[in-house]
Structure formats: C-alpha cells, structure tokens
Design a protein around this motif. Structure first.
Motif, PDB file in Angstrom:
ATOM      1  N   THR A   1     -12.376   9.324   5.678  1.00 36.07           N
ATOM      2  CA  THR A   1     -11.981  10.711   5.669  1.00 36.07           C
ATOM      3  C   THR A   1     -10.220  11.047   5.800  1.00 36.07           C
ATOM      4  N   PHE A   2      -9.750  10.544   6.717  1.00 40.91           N
ATOM      5  CA  PHE A   2      -8.342  11.059   6.905  1.00 40.91           C
ATOM      6  C   PHE A   2      -7.376   9.957   6.365  1.00 40.91           C
ATOM      7  N   THR A   3      -7.604   8.730   6.295  1.00 41.24           N
ATOM      8  CA  THR A   3      -6.943   7.607   5.756  1.00 41.24           C
ATOM      9  C   THR A   3      -7.219   6.895   4.341  1.00 41.24           C
ATOM     10  N   LYS A   4      -6.442   6.267   3.952  1.00 41.97           N
ATOM     11  CA  LYS A   4      -6.745   5.436   2.946  1.00 41.97           C
ATOM     12  C   LYS A   4      -8.076   4.584   3.000  1.00 41.97           C
ATOM     13  N   ASP A   5      -8.804   4.871   1.677  1.00 43.13           N
ATOM     14  CA  ASP A   5     -10.098   3.913   1.860  1.00 43.13           C
ATOM     15  C   ASP A   5      -9.835   2.388   2.175  1.00 43.13           C
ATOM     16  N   ASP A   6     -10.735   1.570   2.840  1.00 43.89           N
ATOM     17  CA  ASP A   6     -10.408   0.340   3.339  1.00 43.89           C
ATOM     18  C   ASP A   6     -11.178  -0.569   2.287  1.00 43.89           C
ATOM     19  N   LYS A   7     -10.282  -1.426   1.790  1.00 46.74           N
ATOM     20  CA  LYS A   7     -10.745  -2.519   0.936  1.00 46.74           C
ATOM     21  C   LYS A   7     -11.800  -3.486   1.864  1.00 46.74           C
ATOM     22  N   MET A   8     -13.160  -3.919   1.063  1.00 48.34           N
ATOM     23  CA  MET A   8     -13.780  -4.610   1.666  1.00 48.34           C
ATOM     24  C   MET A   8     -14.301  -5.812   0.788  1.00 48.34           C
ATOM     25  N   GLY A   9     -13.431  -6.337   0.051  1.00 48.78           N
ATOM     26  CA  GLY A   9     -13.462  -7.499  -0.655  1.00 48.78           C
ATOM     27  C   GLY A   9     -13.617  -7.190  -2.322  1.00 48.78           C
ATOM     28  N   ASP A  10     -13.594  -8.151  -3.216  1.00 54.42           N
ATOM     29  CA  ASP A  10     -13.696  -8.064  -4.517  1.00 54.42           C
ATOM     30  C   ASP A  10     -14.343  -9.474  -5.044  1.00 54.42           C
TER      31      ASP A  10
END
Length: 167
Positions: free
Chosen positions: A75-84
């Motif tokens: 909500t308040f920070t940049k979305d976290d990457k969880m892999g690609d």
C-alpha cells in the motif's frame, strides 16, 4: 512490424510463492513482452493464489522474450518482486508450424518439453490438442527468489488477415 498473432496466456495459479508481508503476500502476475504489459488481479494474503485469468499479448517477433513476473502489492511502498520466469514459446511455435492436427482427439499429447537450463520449466510440459487447437500447459519455476512456481497455459490465436506463423 505487423503482428504475427496473439498469445493467450492463462495464468492458473501460484504454488508456494515467497512471503513478502508478515505471514503471506498480496500476489499478482505481470506478463511483459517488448513494450506490452498485462497483469492479473491481486490475490490478498495468499502464497498459493488461484488466479485463473486470461491475459493476451500480440506477438510481432518470436525472438522477443515473454517475461512473467510475480509481485507482492504494498500500500505505502513500492511493490515487492517475488520472482520471474521466461515463457519459452519456441517448442510450441515449432509444433504449430507442423499443422495437420485437425481431427486429432482432444487430450492427445502432441509433444513433450523437458525442463532444462534453457527454459524455466519446473517439470515436463505437454503440448496438447484441445478442440482442434494446440495448447501448452507449463509450470514455471520462478528465478531470483527463494521459492515459488506459477502454472500457466498458452494458446496461439491467429489474427484475421494477419501475417501468421510462416517460415
């Protein structure tokens, strides 16, 4: 450059996705190809989400990679990457070019694709005949993360009057 066709990507589900919040993640998938970017809805508090969403991209160049990225919405920070993972469509396109699958029974396995260092497959994948069309179901192992897989299915859609897949 004119589009060769469309690729429908059915994002089925995530399996054992990484925890990025306190006990879970608010996960969603983004598929990128060149300048295109399409995304699923967010599944809140779920490391084993079931999206069952269809995302469609146009394919202009078979050499441009198709990248699937999983994120945790914040909500308040940049979305976290969880892999690609890269969706490798080369074996699928090779099968499509062979033609002659009309009249083949639904569920017939046309080709098996093994996991290798050249792809992101977590296990063997099959290209299957379904209602006169070829689909490929695959489980992708996510890279650049401690754990997680995503199940997808791909299907080629010809464009009316389009260039199509020709050698």
């Amino acid at each position: 450059m004119e589009a060769l066709g469309l690729l429908r990507i059915r994002v089925r589900r995530g399996i054992n996705l990484a925890v990025r919040d306190t006990r879970s993640s608010d996960s969603y998938v983004v598929v990128k190809c060149g300048s295109q970017k399409v995304k699923t809805k967010v599944m809140e508090d779920n490391c084993n989400p079931i999206w069952n969403e269809e995302l469609t991209i146009y394919i202009k160049d078979l050499k441009v990679p198709i990248i699937l990225c999983v994120y945790d919405e914040d909500t308040f920070t940049k979305d976290d990457k969880m892999g690609d993972a890269e969706i490798d469509i080369k074996p699928y396109v090779k099968c499509l070019k062979k033609k002659g699958y009309e009249g083949v029974l639904d569920g017939t396995k046309v080709e098996k694709v093994e996991p290798s260092s050249d792809n992101c497959l977590a296990r063997e994948s099959f290209i299957v005949c379904n209602k006169g069309k070829l689909i490929q179901e695959m489980t992708l192992r996510l890279k650049n993360v401690e754990c997680g897989e995503v199940e997808v299915e791909i299907e080629w859609l010809n464009l009316p009057g389009g260039k199509g897949l020709h050698d």
